[in-house]
Design a protein around this motif. Structure first.
Motif, short mmCIF file in Angstrom:
data_model
loop_
_atom_site.label_atom_id
_atom_site.label_comp_id
_atom_site.label_asym_id
_atom_site.label_seq_id
_atom_site.Cartn_x
_atom_site.Cartn_y
_atom_site.Cartn_z
N ASP A 336 0.83 -1.20 0.00
CA ASP A 336 0.00 0.00 0.00
C ASP A 336 0.87 1.25 0.00
O ASP A 336 1.71 1.44 0.86
CB ASP A 336 -0.90 -0.02 1.23
CG ASP A 336 -1.86 1.15 1.27
OD1 ASP A 336 -1.92 1.91 0.29
OD2 ASP A 336 -2.55 1.30 2.29
N GLU A 337 0.64 2.10 -1.01
CA GLU A 337 1.41 3.35 -1.11
C GLU A 337 0.51 4.57 -1.21
O GLU A 337 0.95 5.63 -1.62
CB GLU A 337 2.34 3.29 -2.34
CG GLU A 337 3.42 2.22 -2.23
CD GLU A 337 4.39 2.25 -3.39
OE1 GLU A 337 4.23 3.12 -4.27
OE2 GLU A 337 5.30 1.41 -3.42
N ILE A 338 -0.76 4.43 -0.86
CA ILE A 338 -1.64 5.60 -0.89
C ILE A 338 -1.20 6.58 0.18
O ILE A 338 -1.06 6.22 1.35
CB ILE A 338 -3.11 5.17 -0.70
CG1 ILE A 338 -3.62 4.55 -2.00
CG2 ILE A 338 -3.98 6.35 -0.31
CD1 ILE A 338 -5.07 4.18 -1.99
N THR A 339 -0.98 7.83 -0.23
CA THR A 339 -0.39 8.81 0.68
C THR A 339 -1.06 10.17 0.68
O THR A 339 -0.68 11.03 1.48
CB THR A 339 1.09 9.03 0.33
OG1 THR A 339 1.17 9.46 -1.05
CG2 THR A 339 1.91 7.75 0.50
N HIS A 340 -2.01 10.42 -0.23
CA HIS A 340 -2.58 11.76 -0.28
C HIS A 340 -3.99 11.72 -0.88
O HIS A 340 -4.40 10.70 -1.45
CB HIS A 340 -1.69 12.73 -1.06
CG HIS A 340 -1.30 12.24 -2.42
ND1 HIS A 340 -0.38 11.24 -2.63
CD2 HIS A 340 -1.71 12.62 -3.66
CE1 HIS A 340 -0.23 11.03 -3.92
NE2 HIS A 340 -1.03 11.85 -4.58
N ARG A 341 -4.70 12.80 -0.75
CA ARG A 341 -6.11 12.87 -1.16
C ARG A 341 -6.28 13.86 -2.30
O ARG A 341 -6.08 15.06 -2.13
CB ARG A 341 -6.97 13.29 0.04
CG ARG A 341 -8.46 13.33 -0.25
CD ARG A 341 -9.26 13.31 1.06
NE ARG A 341 -9.16 14.55 1.80
CZ ARG A 341 -10.01 15.56 1.68
NH1 ARG A 341 -11.02 15.49 0.83
NH2 ARG A 341 -9.88 16.64 2.42
N ILE A 342 -6.68 13.33 -3.48
CA ILE A 342 -6.90 14.21 -4.62
C ILE A 342 -8.22 13.89 -5.34
O ILE A 342 -8.54 14.53 -6.34
CB ILE A 342 -5.74 14.13 -5.63
CG1 ILE A 342 -5.56 12.71 -6.18
CG2 ILE A 342 -4.44 14.64 -5.00
CD1 ILE A 342 -4.48 12.61 -7.25
N ASP A 343 -8.97 12.93 -4.82
CA ASP A 343 -10.25 12.53 -5.43
C ASP A 343 -11.38 12.99 -4.53
O ASP A 343 -11.34 12.78 -3.31
CB ASP A 343 -10.30 11.01 -5.60
CG ASP A 343 -9.16 10.51 -6.47
OD1 ASP A 343 -9.36 10.39 -7.69
OD2 ASP A 343 -8.06 10.25 -5.92
N TYR A 344 -12.44 13.57 -5.14
CA TYR A 344 -13.40 14.30 -4.33
C TYR A 344 -14.85 14.06 -4.76
O TYR A 344 -15.15 13.84 -5.94
CB TYR A 344 -13.15 15.82 -4.44
CG TYR A 344 -11.81 16.24 -3.92
CD1 TYR A 344 -11.61 16.49 -2.56
CD2 TYR A 344 -10.72 16.37 -4.78
CE1 TYR A 344 -10.37 16.88 -2.07
CE2 TYR A 344 -9.47 16.75 -4.30
CZ TYR A 344 -9.31 17.00 -2.94
OH TYR A 344 -8.08 17.37 -2.46
N VAL A 345 -15.72 14.16 -3.75
CA VAL A 345 -17.14 14.44 -3.95
C VAL A 345 -17.37 15.81 -3.33
O VAL A 345 -17.11 16.00 -2.13
CB VAL A 345 -18.03 13.38 -3.28
CG1 VAL A 345 -19.50 13.80 -3.36
CG2 VAL A 345 -17.82 12.01 -3.92
N LEU A 346 -17.83 16.76 -4.13
CA LEU A 346 -18.06 18.13 -3.67
C LEU A 346 -19.50 18.51 -3.99
O LEU A 346 -20.10 17.97 -4.93
CB LEU A 346 -17.12 19.10 -4.36
CG LEU A 346 -15.63 18.82 -4.23
CD1 LEU A 346 -14.95 18.96 -5.57
CD2 LEU A 346 -14.97 19.74 -3.22
N HIS A 347 -20.05 19.43 -3.23
CA HIS A 347 -21.42 19.88 -3.52
C HIS A 347 -21.57 21.37 -3.23
O HIS A 347 -20.84 21.94 -2.41
CB HIS A 347 -22.46 19.06 -2.74
CG HIS A 347 -22.33 19.16 -1.24
ND1 HIS A 347 -22.86 20.21 -0.52
CD2 HIS A 347 -21.75 18.34 -0.33
CE1 HIS A 347 -22.62 20.02 0.77
NE2 HIS A 347 -21.94 18.90 0.91
#
Length: 397
Positions: A336-347
């Motif tokens: 596992d190398e997930i390290t950051h957040r760039i995918d979104y649900v926005l409203h």
């Protein structure tokens, strides 16, 4: 916003007429045949049932919020394309293209699609925004091409096999090869990157007004075969949720190190959605992190979006940290190398609120199994429930 008049078929049915005259007639009549008596008893039971108060604890449908289950998932086009831009000459470019195609086959989207479908099936969102939905074709050098991997069809089939029928309602074509690219002395390939909005066919959502567009801002990269422009865009569709319309947008902003291009694309998206007559839900890979969340390279895109009134569903329920969605290796077979957040649900819009949000596809148990044991994608997905409260009412958790 001015309330839109109801569309045909959306009006509430008329209340049934009370049978008071019939009941009085029955009281005055002393002789009934057996058939008339049965009819009278049935009518009386119907009237009694219609006038009886609702059982205690029954839901008040008029007060219930309108819920929309949504998800975003970058399914990964299957290979790292950056070696194409590092090639110093035509021969190196052909070798890099061959390596890219081989890596795409190694990351085995048909197997990954099964794992992605498992993740989607655990939540069954009504609307799904996908990015990097690749179309790969191959053929003899100088001859016709045939489709080898259509990621959209593969994923739709995997979902259908689990009893979930989705329909592609909006698609935007992004970057791809304008001409087939040689990968050997005898073969050539082509590639197209797409973003797609899917709607579950049994969701009873009304869908209309699908639109797609490319951003004016686009990154151009040098290569051994000349400059390569990387167009990107977005799609929108309007969905009707229990009588009210919501506009859903799906996008994938620039990834190849183009910070300023990405910021311009984000501002174009904000401007394009500003004229929506309905509340808006944005799904997508924005390639930007919230400020002060390492190890991201900061740009202003996230702040621009939030500053335009959009609410980040993850941050709304969990705070700005965590919820990491990106960072797996290009081969998908590493730890596992997930390290950051760039995918979104926005409203954005009055009355909208996220009541649930979850990252999917990031746990060891989510991998494909077998050899190689692949992650579903180099990204995790995000699923959320967005509710639109009725005027004058609060949405409760």
């Amino acid at each position: 916003m001015t309330e839109r008049p109801p569309e045909p078929g959306d009006e509430s049915p008329p209340e049934p007429r009370p049978l008071t005259e019939g009941m009085r007639a029955m009281g005055r009549t002393r002789r009934f045949t057996r058939g008339c008596l049965a009819a009278a008893v049935a009518a009386l039971m119907a009237v009694t049932a219609a006038s009886a108060p609702a059982a205690q604890g029954s839901p008040d449908r008029s007060a219930a919020p309108r819920e929309l289950g949504v998800a975003t998932y970058n399914v990964y086009l299957g290979a790292d394309l950056t070696p194409l831009f590092a090639a110093g000459n035509q021969q190196e470019f052909v070798a890099a293209a061959a390596a890219v195609y081989a890596q795409m086959e190694y990351t085995d989207f048909p197997r990954r699609a099964e794992a992605i479908a498992d993740q989607i099936g655990a939540h069954e969102p009504e609307v799904l925004g996908l990015q990097e939905v690749a179309l790969w074709q191959k053929g003899p050098l100088g001859g016709p091409l045939g489709t080898t991997y259509d990621f959209l069809e593969v994923l739709l089939d995997a979902l259908a096999a689990r009893g979930m029928d989705y329909e592609a309602v909006a698609t935007n074509a992004n970057f791809g090869t304008t001409q087939p690219v040689p990968i050997s002395a005898t073969e050539q390939v082509s590639f197209l990157d797409r973003d797609v909005i899917l709607v579950r066919t049994d969701s009873r959502l009304k869908v209309r007004n699908a639109q797609s567009a490319l951003f004016d801002a686009a990154l151009t990269l040098p290569s051994a075969i000349g400059p390569i422009t990387v167009p990107r865009g977005y799609s929108t569709v309007d969905v009707k949720v229990r009588g009210k319309w919501v506009r859903v947008a799906n996008t994938h902003l620039e990834a190849f190190g183009g910070r300023f291009v990405r910021e311009l694309q984000g501002r174009e998206l904000i401007a394009a959605l500003a004229g929506s007559p309905y509340p808006v839900v944005v799904l997508g890979d924005l390639n930007t992190c919230p400020e002060n969340t390492d190890p991201c390279t900061l740009d202003d895109t996230y702040e621009d979006v939030v500053g335009a009134g959009y609410v980040d569903a993850w941050a709304e329920l969990n705070g700005i940290q965590g919820g990491w969605t990106s960072g797996q290796s290009a081969t998908l077979d590493d730890p596992d190398e997930i390290t950051h957040r760039i995918d979104y649900v926005l409203h954005r819009g009055a009355g909208l609120r996220a009541t649930e949000v979850e990252v999917i596809g990031e746990e060891e148990a989510d991998r494909t199994g077998g050899t190689p044991n692949l992650w579903p994608s180099d990204h995790a997905g995000v699923v959320a429930t967005i509710v639109r409260a009725r005027p004058g009412r609060h949405v409760h958790d």
